[in-house]
Design an enzyme around this catalytic site. Structure first.
Site, mmCIF file in Angstrom:
data_model
loop_
_atom_site.group_PDB
_atom_site.id
_atom_site.type_symbol
_atom_site.label_atom_id
_atom_site.label_comp_id
_atom_site.label_asym_id
_atom_site.label_seq_id
_atom_site.Cartn_x
_atom_site.Cartn_y
_atom_site.Cartn_z
ATOM 1 N N GLU A 65 34.156 43.639 36.904
ATOM 2 C CA GLU A 65 35.609 43.381 36.924
ATOM 3 C C GLU A 65 36.296 44.598 36.619
ATOM 4 O OE1 GLU A 65 38.624 42.815 33.791
ATOM 5 O OE2 GLU A 65 37.206 41.143 33.860
ATOM 6 N N GLU A 188 32.711 53.224 30.925
ATOM 7 C CA GLU A 188 33.219 52.059 31.006
ATOM 8 C C GLU A 188 32.544 50.942 30.276
ATOM 9 O OE1 GLU A 188 36.645 49.704 31.545
ATOM 10 O OE2 GLU A 188 36.231 52.097 31.922
#
Length: 1017
Positions: A65, A188
């Protein structure tokens, strides 16, 4: 491509057009046309969530996501979507502050103002916040976000209509050909780890994971779903796995068009929207995947009939009684859990909560269906206990089961179901319009669960009474099926197990049905009974015909006792009203003791009113009595038909207030724990509180409250309240479906209660007593910093608030500041969060302290200390300076137009509109035409105006710049804190050692508030 001619049930007041289509690739779509909308919005719900995580890669769905935001083959520049999109929490109305930020980042679920939910269904095991990617806002006037739940991942955005097509194309590429570079993947993972670090000391997260942990190990419910550095980087490498390759594999395996549902909301014609959607989403691949198969209930016989004692982080005791049940989603029109949650969670006389409250054992109770999927579900009763209640756990559980037995013995009552059904029907047909971005998320989530005709309704309209179905769920609420989770710091040192992901200490004891039977027999013999019929259900939903259609609030009435601002509903055509009354009481702020006593007073008022006013809340008529900076506030919001009945009772309770010593002790205990738990706030929250304490005059630190509260007794409050009310001024706002004469009559009646008679309760204020809200004026060319240790030594997170004070509220400088913040937000987020990975919480936002405008960077980090983060913000501003100068004229105009569009966005509902105007009243600015005036100022703005503004107020080293850095050091950075404390002051860089000495040494801005003598009718 197909189109189904099913009629979608919608509210009677809903004028929007809807069209359901299915693309050739089996992607289901709902198109919504709203000719009145200012924003276009889109949500894509994918039927893949954390339950699909590979066993050896916990958190992979959530990590995916995050990664889809980075780049795609069509838009390969990293963060190209986010370059179209700029980080912003307050863009929608250009108003807001740090309190909004606190709610946004840390609430595990979103609870509307004044609303207490009973018997509601929490959607599909979503633990809100589990994947909160901070709202980022388009330079084209919108925002974007996503969340991951157990079975779903939802991506969404909104944008100004004129930029919709390109935004939609960029969004579509998430699901067509995303790019996941190796470099971005590593960075990330750090962001996901920082997000997890933020949650490690949150009781909501810890207890949620503990409940999951005590379930069958092979069941997906048992999993850890957030992910961290260990699960996404360290462990995979040890096993020879490449996380990026696994991420790509997961995407290819699970993301299929037939598992997706899309909602598109714009002002364009349905035909035009359909053409756009077909063009941009037909390339999403259909791999003909099936929904994830859930292997039934996660709790076996060893996971029920258990008592789990566990140690929370915060002070307080909580009892959570849980039963695995068949999901009521399969019978959503019958609503069995709504019926049972309504009764078990009721707070009126004779209810379980009423009895527990009377005994002094509980401060809150809620009941209803909690975590659920299509295959399993839980019915939960959650009770916050007092210290006395903590000693009576067995009695409390016994009383709960006695109430459940009462429901069995009295039978299922059709009149109660009919009453609930009537309330739900009114609520559905007269529901407020909400921002399109929220609407599309709700609807896309419903599309995965309900048939098309009920996509808008969901479970909100129980209409089929079935005593059998209610009895079946009731039969499940048995001692043989129960899981009891008991949280208290008292259990510290008395547990023998540790949950692995959050380190929560716990122990498990087996309990039997016969034990619970004994608890029931030993429990107090109190008179439990069903609620009475609800007198607050509105029957008159007609709209008033107000002749004078005022565009802005008008000063309808003014006296030495009050002002009444009035605004009829000219926009929303809804049978609702909004009433706010601020009791401005000089004695409320005279000392820390007065501050604490005012807080206890407001809580006791709510406590006294609860069993009466709870019926109103069930009927969607909400009230609150809140402690404010200048006294206290009464708010009543909802259907206007019976609003005055509630308001009159609330006001009379204030006027006739008597202290009940037993309830005083309960409320005192509750507020004491609230003060004690301040130290467990997130470090960025602590930094924001210090910043507010430094800047706002005449405010008291929470430590003072914590020190004085143990010494306060019921007699102190009994003496204080008459003094508190002895001098007061009422600032009133009434809006909505109420005629001017009604509004005046209400306030006149309230004035009579407080100000009339031989010995009135209140006297008007002297001119010298009108309260002001004044803000410290920082010196030009100076940088101040305040270092502080984090209040919780166990929290390794550090935080920085870098605040730049700019000007006193005025239209032209306002728009310069707003434009700077709008343009700088995305570059700041990209550099500090995405590139440098300083911390998951990285925000650049405007600030407004009582009309004093500024901007602040907020960063929370385990990776770096506050001093380092401060230096990186300075470096960012230096780097940004060159970008500002390099901005083209077209870019500048585009940003100005985006800000204009944002300001011209219409209010969605009465509450939103009233909140905007009420802010003007409470700040004292009274600029009701603010948006129009600021748009006019924006149209005169030149690019040179913006660069001159930057050079004067924001640029590093600017001679007129005023900066305050609040640095909170986490537990692992004590040595850095000590070093900073020993650093000598520099000529233009001053350390604040004592907040209150500093406040006394600084000049103050003039106050907008407290100038009632200048207000003319």
């Amino acid at each position: 491509m197909g189109e189904a001619a099913v009629e979608i049930v919608k509210p009677r007041t809903d004028t929007r057009e809807y069209r359901r289509i299915v693309l050739r690739n089996s992607l289901g779509v709902l198109l919504i046309r709203d000719p009145d909308t200012d924003k276009a919005a889109v949500s894509m719900d994918v039927s893949v969530g954390s339950f699909s995580d590979p066993e050896d890669l916990p958190g992979l769905a959530h990590f995916l996501e995050h990664m889809l935001f980075y780049a795609s083959e069509k838009y390969p520049l990293e963060d190209s979507y986010s370059k179209y999109i700029a980080e912003n929490f307050t863009a929608r109305k250009g108003v807001g502050g740090w309190k909004h930020l606190l709610l946004h980042l840390d609430s595990p679920k979103t609870i509307p103002l004044l609303v207490k939910h009973k018997g509601t269904i929490l959607r599909n095991n979503v633990f809100k916040g589990e994947s909160v990617r901070q709202d980022v806002s388009l330079e084209h006037g919108g925002s974007t976000n996503a969340f991951t739940s157990s079975e779903h991942t939802n991506y969404f955005f909104d944008v100004n209509s004129d930029c919709f097509e390109e935004a939609l194309d960029r969004f579509a590429q998430f699901f067509v050909k995303p790019l996941m570079s190796a470099d971005a993947t590593t960075r990330e993972i750090k962001a996901v780890d920082s997000e997890n670090q933020k949650n490690l000391l949150s009781d909501a997260w810890r207890m949620n994971q503990l409940r999951k942990h005590i379930s069958a190990e092979g069941h997906p419910y048992h999993k850890f779903s957030t992910g961290n550095w260990d699960t996404l980087e360290v462990k995979p490498k040890e096993k020879g796995l490449d996380t990026r390759q696994e991420l790509i594999k997961f995407y290819k395996e699970h993301y299929s068009a037939n598992l997706m549902h899309l909602v598109v909301y714009t002002k364009d014609s349905l035909d035009k929207i359909q053409n756009l959607v077909e063009n941009k989403f037909q390339e999403v691949q259909n791999k003909d995947r099936s929904n994830f198969h859930i292997p039934g209930q996660p709790c076996t016989s060893e996971h029920v009939q258990i008592l789990v004692k566990t140690v929370p982080i915060k002070q307080g005791h909580k009892l959570r009684v849980i039963w695995p049940i068949t999901p009521s989603i399969h019978n959503y029109k019958e609503g069995p859990c709504r019926y049972l949650g309504h009764l078990i969670g009721h707070e009126g006389e004779g209810s379980l909560f009423y009895i527990l409250k009377t005994l002094g054992w509980a401060t809150s109770l809620s009941a209803g269906e909690g975590d659920w999927t299509l295959k399993f579900s839980f019915f939960e009763v959650v009770i916050d206990l007092t210290d006395a209640g903590q000693e009576h756990m067995q009695d409390i559980v016994g009383l709960l089961f006695k109430y459940i037995n009462l429901l069995r013995e009295t039978g299922v009552c059709s009149w109660i179901f009919d009453e609930l059904s009537a309330i739900c029907e009114i609520a559905f047909h007269y529901q407020d319009k909400i921002p399109p971005i929220d609407y599309v998320v709700n609807v896309s989530s419903n599309m995965q669960i309900y048939p098309p005709e009920d996509w808008l309704v969901g479970s909100s309209l129980p209409s089929k009474f079935s005593a059998d179905l209610i009895r079946k769920v009731l039969d499940k609420l048995a001692p043989e099926n129960v899981r009891i989770f008991w949280e208290s710091r008292n259990f510290e040192g008395h547990t023998d197990m540790v949950e692995p992901w959050y380190g929560t200490a716990y122990s498990i004891e087996k309990i039997t049905a016969s034990m619970i039977q004994q608890w029931m027999l030993a429990a107090p013999n109190e008179h439990l009974h069903l609620p009475a019929s609800n007198a607050f259900i509105p029957t008159d939903l007609s709209l008033k015909d107000v002749q004078e259609k005022a565009k802005f609030p008008v000063l309808l009435r003014k006296s030495s006792y009050s002002t009444l601002w009035y605004k009829p509903d000219t926009m929303f055509s809804t049978p609702k009203a909004y009433v706010k009354i601020d009791f401005n009481c000089p004695f409320a702020t005279s000392s820390p003791e007065a501050d604490v006593l005012t807080g206890i007073f407001t809580q006791l008022l709510m406590d006294h009113l609860n069993e009466y006013a709870y019926y109103a809340q069930v009927a969607c008529l909400y009230y609150a009595i809140n402690h404010t900076d200048s006294g206290f506030q009464v708010a009543v919001i909802g259907y206007n038909h019976k609003l005055w009945n509630l308001l009159k009772t609330v006001v009379e309770k204030i006027a006739n207030f008597k202290v009940k010593p037993d309830r005083f002790l309960v409320i005192k205990e509750m507020i004491t724990k609230g003060y004690q738990n301040m130290k467990f706030q997130q470090p960025y929250q602590q930094a924001l509180r210090y910043c507010s304490l430094i800047l706002q005059d005449n405010t008291w630190p929470w430590m003072d409250g914590l020190e004085v509260i143990p010494h306060l007794e019921a007699d102190d409050l009994a003496k204080f309240v008459p003094m508190l009310l002895s001098r007061a001024f009422l600032e009133c706002y009434i809006a909505g479906n109420i005629e001017p004469k009604e509004a005046e009559s209400m306030i006149r009646h309230i004035e009579d209660i407080f100000y009339s008679g031989a010995r009135p309760i209140c006297q008007p204020l002297f001119p010298s007593q009108y309260l002001t809200n004044r803000v410290i004026k920082l010196d030009k060319g100076m940088s101040y910093f305040y270092p502080a240790k984090g209040l919780n030594p166990s929290d390794e997170n550090s935080a920085l608030v870098h605040y730049i004070q700019v000007h006193r509220d005025d239209f032209l400088p306002n728009v310069k500041l707003q434009l700077f913040a709008l343009i700088a937000k995305q570059p700041a987020f990209h550099q500090l969060r995405s590139v440098e990975q300083l911390g998951y919480i990285t925000v650049l936002m405007q600030s407004n302290y009582s009309g004093i405008q500024g901007v602040q960077f907020i960063v929370q980090s385990t990776a770096k200390g506050p001093g380092h983060i401060d230096s990186r913000i300075e470096e960012f501003l230096k780097m940004y300076e060159s970008k500002l100068y390099a901005m083209s004229e077209d870019e500048f105009k585009s940003n100005v137009n985006a800000l204009i569009d944002m300001k011209l966005e219409k209010h969605k509902n009465l509450r939103e509109e009233s909140g905007f105007y009420w802010r003007e009243i409470t700040d004292g600015t009274l600029k009701f035409d603010r948006r129009e005036a600021e748009v006019a100022a924006l149209k005169t703005l030149t690019q040179k105006d913006l660069t001159d503004f930057f050079n004067e107020h924001i640029k590093v080293g600017a001679p007129r710049k005023k900066t305050l850095s609040v640095r909170v050091y986490g537990g692992q950075r004590t040595s850095e804190y000590e070093e900073e404390m020993n650093e000598p002051n520099q000529p233009d860089w001053v350390k604040i050692d004592d907040i209150f000495k500093f406040r006394k040494s600084q000049p103050l801005y003039g106050s907008f508030k407290g100038c009632h003598g200048h207000v003319k009718l």
